[in-house]
Design an enzyme around this catalytic site. Sequence first.
Site, PDB file in Angstrom:
ATOM      1  N   ASP A 110      84.960  94.201  17.070  1.00 51.53           N
ATOM      2  CA  ASP A 110      85.512  94.002  18.416  1.00 51.53           C
ATOM      3  C   ASP A 110      86.570  92.905  18.280  1.00 51.53           C
ATOM      4  O   ASP A 110      86.266  91.790  17.852  1.00 51.53           O
ATOM      5  CB  ASP A 110      84.402  93.588  19.381  1.00 51.53           C
ATOM      6  CG  ASP A 110      84.822  93.679  20.840  1.00 51.53           C
ATOM      7  OD1 ASP A 110      86.028  93.562  21.126  1.00 51.53           O
ATOM      8  OD2 ASP A 110      83.933  93.839  21.705  1.00 51.53           O
ATOM      9  N   ASP A 156      91.988  94.021  24.370  1.00 59.89           N
ATOM     10  CA  ASP A 156      90.624  93.960  23.837  1.00 59.89           C
ATOM     11  C   ASP A 156      90.276  95.366  23.337  1.00 59.89           C
ATOM     12  O   ASP A 156      90.464  96.336  24.069  1.00 59.89           O
ATOM     13  CB  ASP A 156      89.715  93.534  25.012  1.00 59.89           C
ATOM     14  CG  ASP A 156      88.300  93.169  24.614  1.00 59.89           C
ATOM     15  OD1 ASP A 156      87.918  93.412  23.463  1.00 59.89           O
ATOM     16  OD2 ASP A 156      87.566  92.654  25.487  1.00 59.89           O
ATOM     17  N   HIS A 193      85.101  95.291  31.569  1.00 62.22           N
ATOM     18  CA  HIS A 193      85.449  94.128  32.397  1.00 62.22           C
ATOM     19  C   HIS A 193      86.939  94.066  32.657  1.00 62.22           C
ATOM     20  O   HIS A 193      87.731  94.649  31.903  1.00 62.22           O
ATOM     21  CB  HIS A 193      85.014  92.857  31.658  1.00 62.22           C
ATOM     22  CG  HIS A 193      85.478  92.831  30.221  1.00 62.22           C
ATOM     23  ND1 HIS A 193      86.674  92.289  29.834  1.00 62.22           N
ATOM     24  CD2 HIS A 193      84.927  93.341  29.083  1.00 62.22           C
ATOM     25  CE1 HIS A 193      86.828  92.449  28.524  1.00 62.22           C
ATOM     26  NE2 HIS A 193      85.779  93.092  28.035  1.00 62.22           N
ATOM     27  N   HIS A 240      86.854  87.784  30.468  1.00 66.73           N
ATOM     28  CA  HIS A 240      85.971  88.605  31.300  1.00 66.73           C
ATOM     29  C   HIS A 240      86.155  88.255  32.766  1.00 66.73           C
ATOM     30  O   HIS A 240      85.731  87.191  33.209  1.00 66.73           O
ATOM     31  CB  HIS A 240      84.504  88.384  30.919  1.00 66.73           C
ATOM     32  CG  HIS A 240      84.086  89.154  29.710  1.00 66.73           C
ATOM     33  ND1 HIS A 240      82.780  89.484  29.452  1.00 66.73           N
ATOM     34  CD2 HIS A 240      84.801  89.676  28.692  1.00 66.73           C
ATOM     35  CE1 HIS A 240      82.719  90.166  28.314  1.00 66.73           C
ATOM     36  NE2 HIS A 240      83.931  90.289  27.833  1.00 66.73           N
ATOM     37  N   GLU A 296      84.248  99.701  27.654  1.00 59.84           N
ATOM     38  CA  GLU A 296      83.590  99.639  26.352  1.00 59.84           C
ATOM     39  C   GLU A 296      82.180 100.208  26.354  1.00 59.84           C
ATOM     40  O   GLU A 296      81.211  99.493  26.520  1.00 59.84           O
ATOM     41  CB  GLU A 296      83.604  98.219  25.767  1.00 59.84           C
ATOM     42  CG  GLU A 296      83.192  97.102  26.679  1.00 59.84           C
ATOM     43  CD  GLU A 296      83.317  95.734  25.973  1.00 59.84           C
ATOM     44  OE1 GLU A 296      83.069  95.643  24.758  1.00 59.84           O
ATOM     45  OE2 GLU A 296      83.649  94.752  26.658  1.00 59.84           O
ATOM     46  N   GLU A 326      86.048 100.713  22.356  1.00 57.56           N
ATOM     47  CA  GLU A 326      86.668 100.028  23.492  1.00 57.56           C
ATOM     48  C   GLU A 326      88.179 100.147  23.465  1.00 57.56           C
ATOM     49  O   GLU A 326      88.791 100.073  22.401  1.00 57.56           O
ATOM     50  CB  GLU A 326      86.297  98.533  23.453  1.00 57.56           C
ATOM     51  CG  GLU A 326      86.935  97.706  24.561  1.00 57.56           C
ATOM     52  CD  GLU A 326      86.517  96.231  24.516  1.00 57.56           C
ATOM     53  OE1 GLU A 326      86.124  95.753  23.441  1.00 57.56           O
ATOM     54  OE2 GLU A 326      86.595  95.573  25.568  1.00 57.56           O
TER      55      GLU A 326
HETATM   56 CO    CO Z   1      85.674  93.653  25.889  1.00 57.25          CO
END
Ligand code: CO
Length: 298
Positions: free
Chosen positions: A91, A102, A161, A169, A194, A283
């Site tokens: 990640d 992200d 998020h 976030h 995600e 994600e």
């Molecule tokens: Co994330």
Amino acid sequence: MAESEVDLESEKYEKHREAGEILSQVRTETAERVEVGASHLEVAEYAEDRIRELGGKPAFPVNISIDEEAAHATPSIDDEETFGEEMINLDIGVHVDGWLADTAITVDLSGNPELAEASEQALEAAIDIIEPGVDTGDIGAEIEDVITGYGYNPVVNLTGHGLGHWEQHTSPNIPNRAVSQGTTLEVGDVVAIEPFATDGGGKVTEGASEEIFSLEREGSVRNRQARDALEQITEEFRTLPFATRWLETDRAEMALRRLKRNNIVHGYPVLKEDDGFLVSQKEHTIIITEDGCEVTTA
Ligand code: CO
């Protein structure tokens, strides 16, 4: 005001896109380096250095989650772990002047390709239904359907998020299961979706180790190393998460313990399924547009 006054060509969105482009390249290059025997620390540092070389900054330490781990694991300062025949989630985040991207991918060396595929397909299905006005509860339902269709469970206490300025976030949460009271997404929203899939129960709990931290509040400390660390955190990372190995002061671990004790910094415990189970993750970051969405990390 007209219904939609959001200028998707403004500097903010251009920086989100730039972060996404850098991240997409780094994700591909980093995933190629994950193989049995490769070092966790080298892979994490490779990704973080590449992000800087390409003109971005890491938005948080590269998360390397193994098997039952789902999130918040990153190599320690002198980490010596290497990859085995495991399920590995990477990640990775990038920011350009605080505007974020992200992304995550599973590299499966454990021989469970269908589990990796379940979160991939769930993300595809979620992205397919996204347009202005879509309810986050419906996105969650789509994710849940696909994952349970594979015979696995979504991890229900981890969510996608919103991405704010210098904030990794923000609201809204994007659930990984059907919920009745979702929020509506609008043109210009920037969110990370995600899905996590598991052959376990679908609820992660906090483990004992902590390698990722972020600033909790302003404060002052007398100890020299703690003061140096705090200065670097405040100037360089602000409210974004960081790793112990990013701190330039000597005795970084001690400095961090002091900052934690004074509640100036807080840690993120590793989140995991029960031992013996596996978690996969996929994600992307998206921008909601007039006629659907744009995937910045494609
Ligand atoms: Co994330």
